[in-house]
Design a protein around this motif. Sequence first.
Motif, PDB file in Angstrom:
ATOM      1  N   GLN A  41     -87.414  49.371  28.135  1.00  0.00           N
ATOM      2  CA  GLN A  41     -86.181  48.660  28.479  1.00  0.00           C
ATOM      3  C   GLN A  41     -85.508  48.041  27.265  1.00  0.00           C
ATOM      4  O   GLN A  41     -84.302  47.821  27.264  1.00  0.00           O
ATOM      5  CB  GLN A  41     -86.488  47.554  29.493  1.00  0.00           C
ATOM      6  CG  GLN A  41     -86.963  48.102  30.809  1.00  0.00           C
ATOM      7  CD  GLN A  41     -87.298  46.985  31.745  1.00  0.00           C
ATOM      8  OE1 GLN A  41     -86.403  46.439  32.372  1.00  0.00           O
ATOM      9  NE2 GLN A  41     -88.572  46.640  31.825  1.00  0.00           N
ATOM     10  N   LEU A  45     -81.323  48.521  22.419  1.00  0.00           N
ATOM     11  CA  LEU A  45     -80.522  47.325  22.679  1.00  0.00           C
ATOM     12  C   LEU A  45     -80.644  46.339  21.529  1.00  0.00           C
ATOM     13  O   LEU A  45     -81.738  46.099  21.025  1.00  0.00           O
ATOM     14  CB  LEU A  45     -80.982  46.635  23.967  1.00  0.00           C
ATOM     15  CG  LEU A  45     -80.798  47.391  25.271  1.00  0.00           C
ATOM     16  CD1 LEU A  45     -81.373  46.588  26.425  1.00  0.00           C
ATOM     17  CD2 LEU A  45     -79.336  47.710  25.519  1.00  0.00           C
ATOM     18  N   THR A  46     -79.531  45.764  21.161  1.00  0.00           N
ATOM     19  CA  THR A  46     -79.551  44.720  20.143  1.00  0.00           C
ATOM     20  C   THR A  46     -80.081  43.437  20.778  1.00  0.00           C
ATOM     21  O   THR A  46     -80.158  43.312  22.006  1.00  0.00           O
ATOM     22  CB  THR A  46     -78.136  44.450  19.609  1.00  0.00           C
ATOM     23  OG1 THR A  46     -77.339  43.914  20.678  1.00  0.00           O
ATOM     24  CG2 THR A  46     -77.495  45.716  19.050  1.00  0.00           C
ATOM     25  N   GLN A  49     -77.528  42.127  23.148  1.00  0.00           N
ATOM     26  CA  GLN A  49     -77.477  42.844  24.424  1.00  0.00           C
ATOM     27  C   GLN A  49     -78.631  42.458  25.342  1.00  0.00           C
ATOM     28  O   GLN A  49     -78.482  42.437  26.560  1.00  0.00           O
ATOM     29  CB  GLN A  49     -77.476  44.353  24.185  1.00  0.00           C
ATOM     30  CG  GLN A  49     -76.187  44.862  23.569  1.00  0.00           C
ATOM     31  CD  GLN A  49     -76.305  46.305  23.104  1.00  0.00           C
ATOM     32  OE1 GLN A  49     -77.326  46.709  22.552  1.00  0.00           O
ATOM     33  NE2 GLN A  49     -75.256  47.080  23.343  1.00  0.00           N
ATOM     34  N   GLN A  50     -79.760  42.143  24.764  1.00  0.00           N
ATOM     35  CA  GLN A  50     -80.916  41.755  25.568  1.00  0.00           C
ATOM     36  C   GLN A  50     -80.681  40.451  26.322  1.00  0.00           C
ATOM     37  O   GLN A  50     -81.275  40.224  27.366  1.00  0.00           O
ATOM     38  CB  GLN A  50     -82.161  41.641  24.690  1.00  0.00           C
ATOM     39  CG  GLN A  50     -82.639  42.964  24.153  1.00  0.00           C
ATOM     40  CD  GLN A  50     -83.769  42.822  23.163  1.00  0.00           C
ATOM     41  OE1 GLN A  50     -84.475  41.812  23.138  1.00  0.00           O
ATOM     42  NE2 GLN A  50     -83.947  43.830  22.331  1.00  0.00           N
ATOM     43  N   THR A  53     -78.863  41.700  29.594  1.00  0.00           N
ATOM     44  CA  THR A  53     -79.364  42.885  30.292  1.00  0.00           C
ATOM     45  C   THR A  53     -80.468  42.488  31.261  1.00  0.00           C
ATOM     46  O   THR A  53     -81.425  41.807  30.882  1.00  0.00           O
ATOM     47  CB  THR A  53     -79.897  43.915  29.279  1.00  0.00           C
ATOM     48  OG1 THR A  53     -78.824  44.303  28.410  1.00  0.00           O
ATOM     49  CG2 THR A  53     -80.439  45.145  29.972  1.00  0.00           C
ATOM     50  N   HIS A 125     -79.924  50.522  32.144  1.00  0.00           N
ATOM     51  CA  HIS A 125     -79.704  49.094  31.934  1.00  0.00           C
ATOM     52  C   HIS A 125     -78.439  48.670  32.679  1.00  0.00           C
ATOM     53  O   HIS A 125     -77.521  49.467  32.842  1.00  0.00           O
ATOM     54  CB  HIS A 125     -79.478  48.779  30.450  1.00  0.00           C
ATOM     55  CG  HIS A 125     -80.588  49.207  29.566  1.00  0.00           C
ATOM     56  ND1 HIS A 125     -80.572  50.395  28.892  1.00  0.00           N
ATOM     57  CD2 HIS A 125     -81.753  48.614  29.247  1.00  0.00           C
ATOM     58  CE1 HIS A 125     -81.681  50.512  28.180  1.00  0.00           C
ATOM     59  NE2 HIS A 125     -82.411  49.447  28.382  1.00  0.00           N
ATOM     60  N   VAL A 127     -75.773  45.086  32.787  1.00  0.00           N
ATOM     61  CA  VAL A 127     -75.452  43.751  32.306  1.00  0.00           C
ATOM     62  C   VAL A 127     -75.299  42.835  33.516  1.00  0.00           C
ATOM     63  O   VAL A 127     -74.637  43.193  34.489  1.00  0.00           O
ATOM     64  CB  VAL A 127     -74.168  43.780  31.454  1.00  0.00           C
ATOM     65  CG1 VAL A 127     -73.775  42.385  31.013  1.00  0.00           C
ATOM     66  CG2 VAL A 127     -74.358  44.695  30.247  1.00  0.00           C
TER      67      VAL A 127
END
Length: 144
Positions: A41, A45-46, A49-50, A53, A125, A127
């Motif tokens: 997961q 992802l940066t 972004q985590q 998410t 993923h 958001v």
Amino acid sequence: MSVTEVTLTAVSEFWKNRWNAVLLALPTDQRERHQRDFEAQFEGLTTEQQTTTAVGHVSLFMARLYCDWLNLRAEAKTPKRRYRLPTEEEWEYACRAGNPGRFCFGDDASYARYFAHCDGSTATHHVVAQRMPNAFGLFDMHGG
């Protein structure tokens, strides 16, 4: 009840501090699958972004351990906090925000796209809080 789904950032400290204990509590044949699914997961992802998410691939067992871990951390907090999973009845009530209809917005499923991640996407993923909240201010209660 949390306003949004738990994010990868929120669960990452649990992962770092308690994951080995979680894995050891699982049957051997499930350890690799759980670890692989959970770690996947975060791929691509940066850090930014985590933070937005939603976490996925969480079993009931893992969710309960996460609540236990949150409770250990909350012991020294004022006011006192207690974390647990909602009962099915509590979740249904919170999801519908007191609405007697099928959804928080009534019975007309055509409104789902405004409240839910239900566009047929196969994205791995999503958001949190990108759709409208229900009347209680809770996001992402339908779909996902």
